[in-house]
Design a protein around this motif. Structure first.
Motif, PDB file in Angstrom:
ATOM      1  N   ALA A  66       0.825  -1.217   0.000  1.00 39.22           N
ATOM      2  CA  ALA A  66       0.000   0.000   0.000  1.00 39.22           C
ATOM      3  C   ALA A  66       0.855   1.262   0.000  1.00 39.22           C
ATOM      4  O   ALA A  66       2.025   1.261   0.399  1.00 39.22           O
ATOM      5  CB  ALA A  66      -0.913   0.006   1.217  1.00 39.22           C
ATOM      6  N   LYS A  67       0.227   2.325  -0.464  1.00 40.39           N
ATOM      7  CA  LYS A  67       0.843   3.659  -0.440  1.00 40.39           C
ATOM      8  C   LYS A  67      -0.043   4.564   0.392  1.00 40.39           C
ATOM      9  O   LYS A  67      -1.255   4.645   0.182  1.00 40.39           O
ATOM     10  CB  LYS A  67       0.970   4.213  -1.856  1.00 40.39           C
ATOM     11  N   GLY A  68       0.565   5.248   1.360  1.00 41.42           N
ATOM     12  CA  GLY A  68      -0.187   6.156   2.223  1.00 41.42           C
ATOM     13  C   GLY A  68       0.169   7.598   1.932  1.00 41.42           C
ATOM     14  O   GLY A  68       1.358   7.947   1.818  1.00 41.42           O
ATOM     15  N   VAL A  69      -0.852   8.437   1.810  1.00 43.29           N
ATOM     16  CA  VAL A  69      -0.646   9.867   1.524  1.00 43.29           C
ATOM     17  C   VAL A  69      -1.542  10.688   2.433  1.00 43.29           C
ATOM     18  O   VAL A  69      -2.743  10.399   2.552  1.00 43.29           O
ATOM     19  CB  VAL A  69      -0.976  10.206   0.054  1.00 43.29           C
ATOM     20  N   TRP A  70      -0.973  11.678   3.098  1.00 42.24           N
ATOM     21  CA  TRP A  70      -1.801  12.566   3.924  1.00 42.24           C
ATOM     22  C   TRP A  70      -1.850  13.957   3.313  1.00 42.24           C
ATOM     23  O   TRP A  70      -0.900  14.432   2.704  1.00 42.24           O
ATOM     24  CB  TRP A  70      -1.303  12.613   5.376  1.00 42.24           C
ATOM     25  N   THR A  71      -2.996  14.593   3.451  1.00 41.33           N
ATOM     26  CA  THR A  71      -3.196  15.954   2.941  1.00 41.33           C
ATOM     27  C   THR A  71      -3.940  16.767   3.997  1.00 41.33           C
ATOM     28  O   THR A  71      -4.624  16.214   4.866  1.00 41.33           O
ATOM     29  CB  THR A  71      -4.017  15.953   1.638  1.00 41.33           C
ATOM     30  N   ARG A  72      -3.815  18.079   3.887  1.00 39.14           N
ATOM     31  CA  ARG A  72      -4.547  18.969   4.804  1.00 39.14           C
ATOM     32  C   ARG A  72      -5.047  20.192   4.063  1.00 39.14           C
ATOM     33  O   ARG A  72      -4.360  20.744   3.205  1.00 39.14           O
ATOM     34  CB  ARG A  72      -3.663  19.406   5.974  1.00 39.14           C
ATOM     35  N   GLU A  73      -6.255  20.600   4.423  1.00 41.59           N
ATOM     36  CA  GLU A  73      -6.851  21.809   3.875  1.00 41.59           C
ATOM     37  C   GLU A  73      -7.649  22.497   4.978  1.00 41.59           C
ATOM     38  O   GLU A  73      -8.715  22.029   5.368  1.00 41.59           O
ATOM     39  CB  GLU A  73      -7.771  21.477   2.696  1.00 41.59           C
ATOM     40  N   GLY A  74      -7.105  23.594   5.487  1.00 40.11           N
ATOM     41  CA  GLY A  74      -7.769  24.306   6.574  1.00 40.11           C
ATOM     42  C   GLY A  74      -7.860  23.458   7.828  1.00 40.11           C
ATOM     43  O   GLY A  74      -6.859  22.921   8.311  1.00 40.11           O
ATOM     44  N   LYS A  75      -9.055  23.307   8.361  1.00 33.36           N
ATOM     45  CA  LYS A  75      -9.247  22.540   9.592  1.00 33.36           C
ATOM     46  C   LYS A  75      -9.537  21.063   9.321  1.00 33.36           C
ATOM     47  O   LYS A  75      -9.909  20.317  10.222  1.00 33.36           O
ATOM     48  CB  LYS A  75     -10.379  23.143  10.429  1.00 33.36           C
ATOM     49  N   PHE A  76      -9.341  20.644   8.082  1.00 33.10           N
ATOM     50  CA  PHE A  76      -9.569  19.240   7.705  1.00 33.10           C
ATOM     51  C   PHE A  76      -8.268  18.602   7.218  1.00 33.10           C
ATOM     52  O   PHE A  76      -7.413  19.259   6.623  1.00 33.10           O
ATOM     53  CB  PHE A  76     -10.620  19.141   6.592  1.00 33.10           C
TER      54      PHE A  76
END
Length: 219
Positions: A66-76
């Motif tokens: 598997a490949k894991g990717v994290w992202t963020r946008e504002g409070k999410f």
């Protein structure tokens, strides 16, 4: 699907889930039936995982790539784990093992600070295909073990005692700030005892007084 409110900032929740190779996580391998796990970091936002799990005593082991990717946008923020072929050359499928597939998504929402603690709403959903004919009871058992990720995270960030303490302190502050209301009747302990008889009881921390009026009317 699991959902919970955690007593921690969003950044700490994301980091706790995304980082796999520290002692606290490795200590849960046995309970989660993880035989081995390899991690290859790509960027500060992504990494690859090769995981081998035991589903049951009489079943072939399963391997996930598997490949894991994290992202963020504002409070999410979110973390998505999906199938990949980027580790196929480095970690060959062990003879006799079966390659499993799946997708797991974590969503994080930063909440307003309440009761003296920063909180994050976390939801977790996963769909796995382990291939082969697996008994339903065994699949349910393994699904629960996967959901233990959320339980582990809740225990890690549990601050319910601190929140309760904060609430109590707020009440104490309010009580101290309230001035005594002079219109309330004053209680004169000695005057109230006049004409009454003290009752000898088995409760050493309290005194009981009574006065009989007329035919059995007490005060």
């Amino acid at each position: 699907f699991c959902e919970a409110i955690l007593d921690a900032p969003l950044e700490e929740c994301v980091a706790f889930e995304f980082i796999k190779d520290y002692r606290e996580k490795k200590a849960t391998f046995q309970d989660r039936k993880v035989i081995n796990q390899h991690i290859k970091k790509l960027t500060s936002h992504s990494q690859l995982y090769h995981t081998v799990r035991q589903l049951g005593t009489l079943l072939n082991n399963r391997e996930w790539y598997a490949k894991g990717v994290w992202t963020r946008e504002g409070k999410f923020a979110s973390i998505v784990y999906a199938d990949t072929e980027e580790l196929d050359n480095k970690y060959k499928l062990t003879p006799g093992n079966i390659r499993a597939t799946g997708k797991t998504t974590w969503h994080f929402e930063e909440l307003e600070c309440e009761n003296g603690a920063t909180q994050t709403k976390v939801s977790y959903a996963t769909q796995q295909n382990v291939k082969g004919n697996i008994p339903t009871t065994l699949m349910n058992r393994n699904a629960i073990k996967m959901a233990n990720n959320m339980i582990t995270m809740r225990k890690k960030f549990d601050k319910s005692k601190d929140i309760d303490k904060f609430k109590r302190l707020q009440i104490v502050k309010k009580l101290r700030s309230v001035r005594r209301n002079s219109s309330l009747p004053h209680f004169d302990q000695n005057k109230d005892k006049e004409g009454k008889k003290k009752v000898k009881s088995s409760f050493p921390l309290s005194d009981t007084w009574f006065k009989v009026e007329g035919k059995g009317k007490c005060r």
